[in-house]
Design an enzyme around this catalytic site. Structure first.
Site, PDB file in Angstrom:
ATOM      1  N   CYS A   1      -1.975  47.637  67.782  1.00 53.38           N
ATOM      2  CA  CYS A   1      -0.694  47.871  67.096  1.00 53.38           C
ATOM      3  C   CYS A   1       0.039  49.060  67.722  1.00 53.38           C
ATOM      4  O   CYS A   1      -0.420  50.200  67.622  1.00 53.38           O
ATOM      5  CB  CYS A   1      -0.984  48.108  65.610  1.00 53.38           C
ATOM      6  SG  CYS A   1       0.371  48.815  64.668  1.00 53.38           S
TER       7      CYS A   1
ATOM      8  N   CYS B   1       1.107  51.805  65.292  1.00 55.07           N
ATOM      9  CA  CYS B   1      -0.094  52.520  64.835  1.00 55.07           C
ATOM     10  C   CYS B   1      -0.474  53.603  65.856  1.00 55.07           C
ATOM     11  O   CYS B   1      -0.796  54.734  65.484  1.00 55.07           O
ATOM     12  CB  CYS B   1      -1.271  51.562  64.672  1.00 55.07           C
ATOM     13  SG  CYS B   1      -1.022  50.277  63.430  1.00 55.07           S
TER      14      CYS B   1
END
Length: 109
Positions: A33, A36
Protein backbone atom coordinates in the site's frame (compact mmCIF):
# COMPACT_ATOMS: atom_id res chain seq x y z
CA UNK A 1 9.14 -0.55 12.48
CA UNK A 2 10.39 2.06 14.94
CA UNK A 3 11.47 1.13 18.44
CA UNK A 4 8.37 2.73 20.00
CA UNK A 5 5.89 1.13 17.58
CA UNK A 6 4.25 -2.10 18.75
CA UNK A 7 3.45 -4.86 16.27
CA UNK A 8 -0.25 -5.65 16.66
CA UNK A 9 -1.36 -9.14 15.63
CA UNK A 10 -4.58 -11.13 15.80
CA UNK A 11 -3.12 -13.03 18.76
CA UNK A 12 -1.92 -10.03 20.83
CA UNK A 13 -4.67 -7.51 19.96
CA UNK A 14 -6.65 -7.88 23.18
CA UNK A 15 -3.53 -7.66 25.35
CA UNK A 16 -1.94 -4.72 23.51
CA UNK A 17 -5.06 -2.71 22.63
CA UNK A 18 -8.26 -3.69 24.45
CA UNK A 19 -6.58 -4.19 27.84
CA UNK A 20 -4.07 -1.35 27.48
CA UNK A 21 -3.87 1.11 30.38
CA UNK A 22 -3.09 3.88 27.84
CA UNK A 23 -4.95 5.10 24.76
CA UNK A 24 -3.85 3.22 21.62
CA UNK A 25 -3.52 4.22 17.97
CA UNK A 26 -3.54 1.24 15.58
CA UNK A 27 -2.39 1.73 12.00
CA UNK A 28 -3.94 -0.95 9.77
CA UNK A 29 -1.60 -1.25 6.80
CA UNK A 30 0.00 -3.53 4.17
CA UNK A 31 3.45 -3.54 2.58
CA UNK A 32 2.01 -3.12 -0.95
CA UNK A 33 0.00 0.00 0.00
CA UNK A 34 1.60 3.26 -1.21
CA UNK A 35 -0.27 5.61 1.17
CA UNK A 36 0.58 3.22 4.05
CA UNK A 37 4.28 3.53 3.25
CA UNK A 38 3.85 7.30 2.89
CA UNK A 39 2.53 7.76 6.46
CA UNK A 40 4.86 5.20 8.08
CA UNK A 41 7.51 7.82 9.03
CA UNK A 42 4.77 9.99 10.58
CA UNK A 43 3.51 7.04 12.64
CA UNK A 44 7.06 6.45 13.92
CA UNK A 45 7.51 10.16 14.77
CA UNK A 46 4.21 10.14 16.69
CA UNK A 47 5.27 6.98 18.55
CA UNK A 48 8.42 8.80 19.67
CA UNK A 49 6.74 12.09 20.61
CA UNK A 50 3.79 10.46 22.44
CA UNK A 51 5.89 7.77 24.13
CA UNK A 52 4.57 7.04 27.62
CA UNK A 53 1.23 8.75 26.89
CA UNK A 54 -0.19 6.77 23.95
CA UNK A 55 0.67 3.30 22.67
CA UNK A 56 1.13 3.26 18.90
CA UNK A 57 0.95 0.03 16.95
CA UNK A 58 0.77 -1.28 13.41
CA UNK A 59 -1.35 -4.21 12.25
CA UNK A 60 -0.48 -5.77 8.89
CA UNK A 61 -3.84 -6.64 7.35
CA UNK A 62 -2.36 -9.37 5.12
CA UNK A 63 -0.74 -11.24 8.02
CA UNK A 64 -3.61 -10.66 10.49
CA UNK A 65 -7.02 -10.93 8.75
CA UNK A 66 -9.21 -11.44 11.84
CA UNK A 67 -8.70 -8.07 13.57
CA UNK A 68 -9.27 -5.87 10.48
CA UNK A 69 -12.46 -7.83 9.72
CA UNK A 70 -13.68 -7.29 13.29
CA UNK A 71 -13.37 -3.50 12.83
CA UNK A 72 -14.74 -3.45 9.27
CA UNK A 73 -11.50 -2.23 7.69
CA UNK A 74 -12.31 -1.81 4.00
CA UNK A 75 -9.46 0.42 2.85
CA UNK A 76 -5.99 1.12 4.12
CA UNK A 77 -4.42 2.91 5.74
CA UNK A 78 -7.08 3.05 8.42
CA UNK A 79 -6.09 4.45 11.79
CA UNK A 80 -8.24 3.59 14.79
CA UNK A 81 -7.81 5.31 18.12
CA UNK A 82 -8.89 3.30 21.15
CA UNK A 83 -9.55 4.59 24.65
CA UNK A 84 -10.41 2.21 27.48
CA UNK A 85 -10.67 -0.64 24.98
CA UNK A 86 -13.29 1.01 22.76
CA UNK A 87 -13.05 2.85 19.45
CA UNK A 88 -12.75 6.59 20.05
CA UNK A 89 -12.06 7.65 16.46
CA UNK A 90 -11.48 6.10 13.03
CA UNK A 91 -9.49 7.85 10.31
CA UNK A 92 -9.29 6.44 6.78
CA UNK A 93 -6.48 7.44 4.43
CA UNK A 94 -3.10 9.07 4.84
CA UNK A 95 -4.04 11.72 7.38
CA UNK A 96 -1.63 14.62 7.88
CA UNK A 97 0.54 14.62 11.00
CA UNK A 98 -1.23 17.68 12.44
CA UNK A 99 -4.61 15.90 12.27
CA UNK A 100 -3.18 12.83 14.00
CA UNK A 101 -1.55 14.95 16.71
CA UNK A 102 -4.88 16.68 17.38
CA UNK A 103 -6.69 13.33 17.61
CA UNK A 104 -4.04 11.91 19.97
CA UNK A 105 -4.11 15.01 22.17
CA UNK A 106 -7.89 14.65 22.50
CA UNK A 107 -7.39 11.07 23.70
CA UNK A 108 -5.01 12.01 26.49
CA UNK A 109 -6.79 15.13 27.71
Amino acid sequence: MGKNVVEITDSNFDTEVINSDKPVLVDFWASWCGPCRMIAPTIEELADSFQGKVKIGKCNVDDNPVTPAKFDIRSIPTLILFKNGTVAEKLVGAAPKSMLETALNKLIS
